[in-house]
Design a protein around this motif. Structure first.
Motif, short mmCIF file in Angstrom:
data_model
loop_
_atom_site.label_atom_id
_atom_site.label_comp_id
_atom_site.label_asym_id
_atom_site.label_seq_id
_atom_site.Cartn_x
_atom_site.Cartn_y
_atom_site.Cartn_z
N GLY A 127 13.70 2.76 -2.42
CA GLY A 127 12.99 1.74 -1.67
C GLY A 127 12.00 0.91 -2.47
N LEU A 128 11.70 1.30 -3.71
CA LEU A 128 10.70 0.56 -4.48
C LEU A 128 11.17 -0.84 -4.83
CD1 LEU A 128 9.28 3.28 -6.93
CD2 LEU A 128 8.16 2.27 -4.92
N LYS A 129 12.43 -0.98 -5.20
CA LYS A 129 12.93 -2.30 -5.57
C LYS A 129 13.01 -3.23 -4.38
CE LYS A 129 15.50 -1.03 -9.72
NZ LYS A 129 16.81 -1.08 -10.44
N GLU A 130 13.06 -2.66 -3.20
CA GLU A 130 13.13 -3.47 -1.99
C GLU A 130 11.74 -3.90 -1.51
OE1 GLU A 130 16.79 -1.59 -2.70
OE2 GLU A 130 14.87 -0.57 -2.37
N VAL A 131 10.73 -3.02 -1.68
CA VAL A 131 9.43 -3.29 -1.09
C VAL A 131 8.47 -4.04 -2.03
CG1 VAL A 131 8.22 -1.16 -1.78
CG2 VAL A 131 7.66 -2.26 0.41
N VAL A 175 0.85 -1.19 0.00
CA VAL A 175 0.00 0.00 0.00
C VAL A 175 0.89 1.25 0.00
CG1 VAL A 175 -1.82 1.27 1.19
CG2 VAL A 175 -1.80 -1.25 1.25
N VAL A 176 0.96 1.90 -1.13
CA VAL A 176 1.75 3.12 -1.26
C VAL A 176 0.92 4.28 -0.72
CG1 VAL A 176 2.98 4.63 -2.86
CG2 VAL A 176 2.88 2.16 -3.29
N GLY A 177 1.51 5.02 0.21
CA GLY A 177 0.73 5.98 0.97
C GLY A 177 0.08 5.29 2.16
N PRO A 232 7.40 7.49 2.72
CA PRO A 232 8.73 8.00 3.08
C PRO A 232 9.17 7.60 4.48
CG PRO A 232 7.52 9.67 1.86
CD PRO A 232 6.57 8.53 2.09
N SER A 233 8.21 7.51 5.40
CA SER A 233 8.57 7.14 6.78
C SER A 233 8.98 5.69 6.91
CB SER A 233 7.40 7.43 7.73
OG SER A 233 6.26 6.67 7.36
N THR A 234 8.66 4.87 5.89
CA THR A 234 9.08 3.46 5.91
C THR A 234 10.24 3.21 4.94
OG1 THR A 234 7.59 2.69 4.14
CG2 THR A 234 6.69 2.80 6.39
N GLY A 235 10.80 4.31 4.41
CA GLY A 235 11.95 4.19 3.53
C GLY A 235 11.63 4.08 2.05
N VAL A 236 10.39 4.41 1.68
CA VAL A 236 9.98 4.33 0.28
C VAL A 236 9.61 5.73 -0.21
CG1 VAL A 236 8.37 3.34 -1.37
CG2 VAL A 236 9.16 1.98 0.57
N ARG A 280 2.78 12.60 -11.96
CA ARG A 280 3.47 12.07 -13.14
C ARG A 280 4.73 11.30 -12.75
NH1 ARG A 280 3.05 16.98 -17.62
NH2 ARG A 280 1.13 16.24 -18.62
N THR A 281 5.54 11.90 -11.89
CA THR A 281 6.80 11.26 -11.51
C THR A 281 6.55 10.02 -10.66
OG1 THR A 281 7.91 13.41 -11.54
CG2 THR A 281 9.01 11.61 -10.37
N SER A 282 5.72 10.16 -9.65
CA SER A 282 5.44 9.05 -8.74
C SER A 282 4.83 7.86 -9.48
CB SER A 282 4.50 9.53 -7.63
OG SER A 282 4.12 8.46 -6.79
N THR A 283 3.85 8.14 -10.32
CA THR A 283 3.17 7.05 -11.02
C THR A 283 4.09 6.38 -12.03
OG1 THR A 283 1.07 8.22 -10.75
CG2 THR A 283 1.12 6.43 -12.35
N THR A 284 4.89 7.17 -12.73
CA THR A 284 5.85 6.59 -13.68
C THR A 284 6.81 5.64 -12.97
OG1 THR A 284 5.74 8.51 -15.16
CG2 THR A 284 7.69 7.12 -15.33
#
Length: 252
Positions: free
Chosen positions: A44-48, A6-8, A33-37, A74-78
């Motif tokens: 953190g995306l490749k890790e989570v 769950v992002v966010g 961000p508080s969980t490192g993503v 745009r940036t986040s979704t890409t």
């Protein structure tokens, strides 16, 4: 059981969604961000994401300025779409807003349309859940519409709902097993005027600001038409009525 990232996942909708999924036996992983993503940098995306069967995006821009919110989505979704594809996620779910395609003069709505398009064109199996305004946002709407102590709002129709029921609907979509491949709308059980809704909440909170009905007053930068913020036919309707929600949050 599904593994759902769950992002966010630490925000208003996300934290409730994570808890609800866990209660139903799913492995729900909050990403923020508080969980490192960080979806803006990709950190953190490749890790989570590896192992995630479903990716749910309920994140939001920290700034609602037109350029900022467009750059965020745009940036986040890409970044998220690319990472989800690399991780082999089988379902991408995003929370959006009812009426985004009807008010191009609202910068936030333009940004959500851009987000939806990126998801739809990603090649991932996807579901977009558009929700109406949350009951919890009435105070914020009042604050942004206040001048010299007076709240000015148009009487455009709204069908607000409780944030908890938004989380529930997103959760059902996430674990349904069948991506929608399009848009689902969710809304509250009652229709109010935008002015009436905010006036009702402020009165219940003993907020002394008067709410004046002004047909020319903007709502986040544009004047909505009578039905621009209402869901279309076939929307899933929540059960909690405004009066019942107010009874819970105002009186406890």
């Amino acid at each position: 059981m599904k593994v759902v990232v769950v992002v966010g996942g630490t925000g208003l909708i996300g934290r409730t969604l994570v808890a609800r999924l866990a209660e139903h036996g799913h492995e729900a992983v909050p990403a923020a961000p508080s969980t490192g993503v960080d979806t803006l940098t990709g950190e953190g995306l490749k890790e989570v994401l590896p192992g995630a069967e479903v990716v749910v995006d309920v994140s939001n821009s920290p700034s609602f300025a037109d350029d900022d919110v467009m750059a965020f989505f745009r940036t986040s979704t890409t970044n998220l779409v690319a990472a989800a594809k690399e991780a082999g996620a089988g379902h991408y779910v995003a929370l959006s807003v009812v009426g985004t395609d009807r008010q191009p003069d609202v910068g936030y709505f333009r940004a959500k349309v851009a987000q939806e398009r990126l998801i739809a064109e990603s090649g991932l199996p996807f579901s977009i859940v558009r929700a109406t305004q949350f009951f919890e946002f009435a105070d914020g709407v009042a604050d942004t519409s206040t001048t010299d102590g007076v709240v000015r709002l148009p009487g455009a129709g709204v069908q607000p709902m409780a944030a908890a029921e938004v989380s529930a609907a997103v959760g059902r979509t996430a674990v349904s097993g069948t991506p929608v491949g399009g848009v689902t709308e969710i809304a509250g059980p009652e229709v109010f005027g935008l002015d009436e809704w905010v006036r009702t909440v402020l009165t219940a909170r003993a907020d002394p600001r008067p709410v004046v009905t002004d047909p020319e007053a903007p709502y986040f930068g544009a004047v909505p038409g009578p039905e621009d913020l209402l869901p279309g036919p076939g929307a899933q309707l929540a059960e909690t009525r405004l009066a019942d929600w107010l009874a819970q949050v105002v009186t406890g």
